[in-house]
Design a protein around this motif. Sequence first.
Motif, PDB file in Angstrom:
ATOM      1  N   GLY A 200      -8.342  -4.949   9.445  1.00  0.00           N
ATOM      2  CA  GLY A 200      -7.872  -6.206   8.864  1.00  0.00           C
ATOM      3  C   GLY A 200      -6.856  -5.943   7.771  1.00  0.00           C
ATOM      4  O   GLY A 200      -6.881  -4.878   7.136  1.00  0.00           O
ATOM      5  N   ILE A 201      -5.965  -6.912   7.572  1.00  0.00           N
ATOM      6  CA  ILE A 201      -4.940  -6.762   6.532  1.00  0.00           C
ATOM      7  C   ILE A 201      -4.998  -7.966   5.604  1.00  0.00           C
ATOM      8  O   ILE A 201      -4.990  -9.110   6.061  1.00  0.00           O
ATOM      9  CB  ILE A 201      -3.513  -6.698   7.136  1.00  0.00           C
ATOM     10  CG1 ILE A 201      -3.446  -5.671   8.268  1.00  0.00           C
ATOM     11  CG2 ILE A 201      -2.487  -6.362   6.059  1.00  0.00           C
ATOM     12  CD1 ILE A 201      -2.103  -5.653   8.996  1.00  0.00           C
ATOM     13  N   ARG A 202      -5.051  -7.714   4.308  1.00  0.00           N
ATOM     14  CA  ARG A 202      -4.827  -8.741   3.296  1.00  0.00           C
ATOM     15  C   ARG A 202      -3.383  -8.604   2.868  1.00  0.00           C
ATOM     16  O   ARG A 202      -2.987  -7.548   2.362  1.00  0.00           O
ATOM     17  CB  ARG A 202      -5.742  -8.509   2.079  1.00  0.00           C
ATOM     18  CG  ARG A 202      -7.083  -9.039   2.306  1.00  0.00           C
ATOM     19  CD  ARG A 202      -8.175  -8.512   1.437  1.00  0.00           C
ATOM     20  NE  ARG A 202      -9.377  -8.691   2.217  1.00  0.00           N
ATOM     21  CZ  ARG A 202     -10.156  -9.774   2.169  1.00  0.00           C
ATOM     22  NH1 ARG A 202      -9.913 -10.725   1.303  1.00  0.00           N
ATOM     23  NH2 ARG A 202     -11.186  -9.909   2.980  1.00  0.00           N
ATOM     24  N   LEU A 203      -2.604  -9.644   3.084  1.00  0.00           N
ATOM     25  CA  LEU A 203      -1.163  -9.551   2.840  1.00  0.00           C
ATOM     26  C   LEU A 203      -0.854  -9.689   1.350  1.00  0.00           C
ATOM     27  O   LEU A 203      -1.663 -10.210   0.578  1.00  0.00           O
ATOM     28  CB  LEU A 203      -0.437 -10.644   3.623  1.00  0.00           C
ATOM     29  CG  LEU A 203      -0.676 -10.619   5.136  1.00  0.00           C
ATOM     30  CD1 LEU A 203       0.015 -11.801   5.805  1.00  0.00           C
ATOM     31  CD2 LEU A 203      -0.182  -9.303   5.745  1.00  0.00           C
ATOM     32  N   ALA A 204       0.361  -9.242   0.986  1.00  0.00           N
ATOM     33  CA  ALA A 204       0.804  -9.385  -0.413  1.00  0.00           C
ATOM     34  C   ALA A 204       2.297  -9.653  -0.437  1.00  0.00           C
ATOM     35  O   ALA A 204       3.054  -9.036   0.309  1.00  0.00           O
ATOM     36  CB  ALA A 204       0.499  -8.118  -1.200  1.00  0.00           C
ATOM     37  N   SER A 205       2.680 -10.561  -1.320  1.00  0.00           N
ATOM     38  CA  SER A 205       4.118 -10.825  -1.477  1.00  0.00           C
ATOM     39  C   SER A 205       4.577 -10.524  -2.897  1.00  0.00           C
ATOM     40  O   SER A 205       5.731 -10.742  -3.225  1.00  0.00           O
ATOM     41  CB  SER A 205       4.421 -12.290  -1.131  1.00  0.00           C
ATOM     42  OG  SER A 205       3.718 -13.135  -2.011  1.00  0.00           O
ATOM     43  N   THR A 206       3.665 -10.043  -3.756  1.00  0.00           N
ATOM     44  CA  THR A 206       4.075  -9.692  -5.119  1.00  0.00           C
ATOM     45  C   THR A 206       3.550  -8.306  -5.473  1.00  0.00           C
ATOM     46  O   THR A 206       2.518  -7.866  -4.935  1.00  0.00           O
ATOM     47  CB  THR A 206       3.509 -10.683  -6.174  1.00  0.00           C
ATOM     48  OG1 THR A 206       2.095 -10.486  -6.273  1.00  0.00           O
ATOM     49  CG2 THR A 206       3.799 -12.133  -5.820  1.00  0.00           C
ATOM     50  N   LYS A 207       4.238  -7.683  -6.430  1.00  0.00           N
ATOM     51  CA  LYS A 207       3.781  -6.340  -6.822  1.00  0.00           C
ATOM     52  C   LYS A 207       2.450  -6.421  -7.564  1.00  0.00           C
ATOM     53  O   LYS A 207       1.648  -5.489  -7.523  1.00  0.00           O
ATOM     54  CB  LYS A 207       4.859  -5.610  -7.639  1.00  0.00           C
ATOM     55  CG  LYS A 207       5.205  -6.203  -8.989  1.00  0.00           C
ATOM     56  CD  LYS A 207       6.222  -5.303  -9.686  1.00  0.00           C
ATOM     57  CE  LYS A 207       6.485  -5.657 -11.145  1.00  0.00           C
ATOM     58  NZ  LYS A 207       6.519  -7.060 -11.546  1.00  0.00           N
TER      59      LYS A 207
ATOM     60  N   LEU B  40       7.300 -10.354   2.576  1.00  0.00           N
ATOM     61  CA  LEU B  40       6.056  -9.579   2.565  1.00  0.00           C
ATOM     62  C   LEU B  40       6.358  -8.224   1.959  1.00  0.00           C
ATOM     63  O   LEU B  40       7.359  -7.609   2.315  1.00  0.00           O
ATOM     64  CB  LEU B  40       5.597  -9.395   4.018  1.00  0.00           C
ATOM     65  CG  LEU B  40       4.235  -8.765   4.238  1.00  0.00           C
ATOM     66  CD1 LEU B  40       3.146  -9.734   3.793  1.00  0.00           C
ATOM     67  CD2 LEU B  40       4.038  -8.463   5.736  1.00  0.00           C
ATOM     68  N   ILE B  41       5.517  -7.758   1.033  1.00  0.00           N
ATOM     69  CA  ILE B  41       5.801  -6.409   0.542  1.00  0.00           C
ATOM     70  C   ILE B  41       4.730  -5.399   0.958  1.00  0.00           C
ATOM     71  O   ILE B  41       4.922  -4.207   0.829  1.00  0.00           O
ATOM     72  CB  ILE B  41       6.061  -6.347  -0.983  1.00  0.00           C
ATOM     73  CG1 ILE B  41       4.832  -6.758  -1.781  1.00  0.00           C
ATOM     74  CG2 ILE B  41       7.260  -7.160  -1.399  1.00  0.00           C
ATOM     75  CD1 ILE B  41       5.015  -6.477  -3.267  1.00  0.00           C
ATOM     76  N   GLY B  42       3.649  -5.874   1.473  1.00  0.00           N
ATOM     77  CA  GLY B  42       2.640  -4.940   1.954  1.00  0.00           C
ATOM     78  C   GLY B  42       1.297  -5.602   2.092  1.00  0.00           C
ATOM     79  O   GLY B  42       1.210  -6.835   2.171  1.00  0.00           O
ATOM     80  N   GLY B  43       0.263  -4.773   2.114  1.00  0.00           N
ATOM     81  CA  GLY B  43      -1.066  -5.343   2.258  1.00  0.00           C
ATOM     82  C   GLY B  43      -2.139  -4.298   2.072  1.00  0.00           C
ATOM     83  O   GLY B  43      -1.862  -3.117   1.853  1.00  0.00           O
TER      84      GLY B  43
END
Length: 811
Positions: A90-97, A137-140
């Motif tokens: 599973g991935i929890r997405l992130a759009s901020t550092k 998207l910057i990662g997860g």
Amino acid sequence: MKTKAKVVVIGGGIAGCSTLYHLTQEGWSDVVLVERNDLTSGTTWHSAAQVTNFGMNQTMVGLKTHSIKLYKELSEDPDHPINYNYGDGGIRLASTKEQIQGYHHFASMARGMDVDFEVIDAKECQRRHPLISTKNLIGGLWDPLDGDIDPYQLCHALTRKARQAGAEVYTNTPVIGLKQYKDGTWKVTTENGDIDCDIIVNACGYRVNEVGAMMGVHHPVASMEHQYFLTEDIPEIAEAGHRMPLLRCPISDYYCRQDKGGLLIGFYEQKCKTWGMDGIDPNFVNALCPDDLERVTDVLDGAFERMPALMNAGIRSIINGPITYTIDGAPLVGKIPGKENAFCIIGLRAGLGEGGGHGWLLAQQIVHGEACYDTWCLDPRRFTTHANVEMTSLKAIEDYQNEFRFHFPHEHRPAARNAKTTPLTPVMAKENAEFTVINGWERVEYIKPSEDFHPSLSFHFDEAFDIVANEVKNVQNNVGLTEVNGFNRFEISGSDAESFIDRMFCGNITHKIGRVGLGYLLNDFGMIKSEATISNLPSSDRGPKRIWYGSAAASEFHDMDWLKQHLKADEEVEIKSLTNDQTILLLAGPNAREVLSSCSREDWSKEAFPWLSVRECFIGFSPATVMSVSFSGELAYEVHVPNAFLYAAYLSISNAGKGFGMKLFGSRAVESMRLEKGFLAWKSDLLTEFDPFETGLERFVNLKKDNFIGKDALQNRIKNSPKQKLVCLKVACKYAPAYGGASIMEDGKVIGTITSGDWGHRVNLNLAYAFVNSEKSELGTQMLLDLLGEMISVEVIPFGPYDSNFSRILS
Ligand SMILES: Cc1cc2nc3c(=O)[nH]c(=O)nc-3n(C[C@H](O)[C@H](O)[C@H](O)COP(=O)(O)OP(=O)(O)OC[C@H]3O[C@@H](n4cnc5c(N)ncnc54)[C@H](O)[C@@H]3O)c2cc1C
């Protein structure tokens, strides 16, 4: 149907079934489950049933790991296998550092529980989940063990195994009454007859308060409507050639997992709705709320943008059902406050993923009195008098709207604020106080430079750093004043009060009138249960000789239960809570004595009122009880004042402080100062997972004492030298503190866990406390801390590096 049993578990959803199963695993077979309809007919049957490993603390990660292991075993049962898509990932997405910082912290924390989360970049997210775009998207955070399970099969597998071990399950057996006998046992009245039992467990999902009302309890649990839909097959999934991992999106508030050849997408829309606030239709069984896709259009757009393939997918079905929430989002699993032999496992909002673990920890508590992990984060007693369903519903809405947006350090969300205030709350607000919430109380965190000062949310030191530094400096050089509301305070009286206290504490506690002592309470396993001061008040016109028991603000219900539970029938002891009647004005700093002398006629000299003294007096004309105790490491006085006189006492002290450089300070300064002094905080550093020797508190233990709770167990434990020790660390990092749970590493192995940390402004060091393997506890030992994804050097330094000879407190 049995008429007698040891335990009756009420409710046959995942919570009840898991509890029943685990009670049998812990060795109790005389246990029954009663269910008003069929197993899973509440929320469980229609759950999206995703099973994830992510948690905000080690207890949550540990209990979820237990669920996963158990479900895997059940799915591999040769006779009755169940459907479990184990390890889709599973991935929890992130759009901020800042979100990525948080994920790094959670990965560091989970490592200590043998769980390997991975922080990955946007491209890698897409490689693992080919349906998503990397736009914005910057990662997860990758959780390798995420999956989903068939909830119906799971509950039946658990009850089948429980039955094989002797448990009984009665369906179509609604509980309609509960009565507690004088000896603390219960009569459970059902539509099919009565069962007498020693212990009851409320596992009634959204009907928790119907059953709560039968025993006069109002549980802070509220329900929200929650929706997901299932799509037709999506060709891109077939093309990918592997199952899609789960997704959690804090940017657009949805989750998704694969279902057959399509997707299941669930939404946490902003226009969300509470459910069942005015009662629940008795016929709402195996039932759903009406579809309402209109409500989720805001969230849907975000999901379409992230997964364009969704736009062409037809909707196969829509599910809209009630899901329970609590005030802080975590369930209530444990002892019901103020009730004997009564437990609950309620407020589960991710019950399929967590239920296996919650039932495990609850069964341990019921059978042994304590679980293998410290369960305070789940303990129903962490909420006290303020916690009602109305308040919970406001927090539930806020939580639902932020489902995947974790709390940042020092983030104080706005819903249901001002639950517990004092006459000083508006006064402090006028002074530009930033408030934090402790057990419902609005506690001053620091004084803002202006009303619109809003530090950014981050795991790094924030813009309040210098403000806190200045508050600490003023306490160090002059004198500071702050309000400590909600401090837990019991008055203990009666002819057996002293012997009772001697039994409760593991060390010597002073009974000298006018003196204060600090001590520790252990559980039956010799582990730390609580920390409290005992103050011996003289007989006066305010009352006969009394003992004040003071402990952490959040511990009111917890400590009251613990003390009352240990009162013997023939003991003459009365325990009364004054927690909500009095507030502390805390004066700290070298000028504190002068300030006090200017607003009170008493002799506050060192000789007349030395450290660890207590006296009743007047501050101005306000009656007060003053203690010379210090959490800050400076000369300090706690001025306990009845709330009716609080404002008057505050004015007296404020006026007196004018000539002495007195300024307000807040709890962040207190936190920094207590770390510098090596004073420990309950449920950060003081945990039921460690004994006083491991925690560095041997000077508070007297094994020669006749008897105290936990003595035998402690004596047995110390036959072996401690495996772990609490140490103070210097952290070689200038931009972030060490957060509780973060892992200390060596050669890829976890050798320690942070309990708390912050900048020490007087010693000018980044400080932390951690339990480390004993051989690493020597002064000067260097190790590496996984701090927000960086390996940072830490060194063991003397415990409490500020003013180690106590010259300032004793001045
Ligand atoms: C749409 C939706 C999607 C979800 N998705 C997920 C997910 O992906 N992953 C996840 O982990 N969680 C998910 N959840 C949450 C999860 O389903 C719940 O947390 C869980 O099912 C709650 O289980 P429970 O046993 O506490 O309550 P319930 O399943 O409601 O069980 C309570 C039982 O108590 C019985 N009962 C009530 N009153 C009485 C009485 N007087 N006498 C006897 N019995 C009584 C009821 O009949 C019921 O069977 C989802 C929830 C919803 C609504």
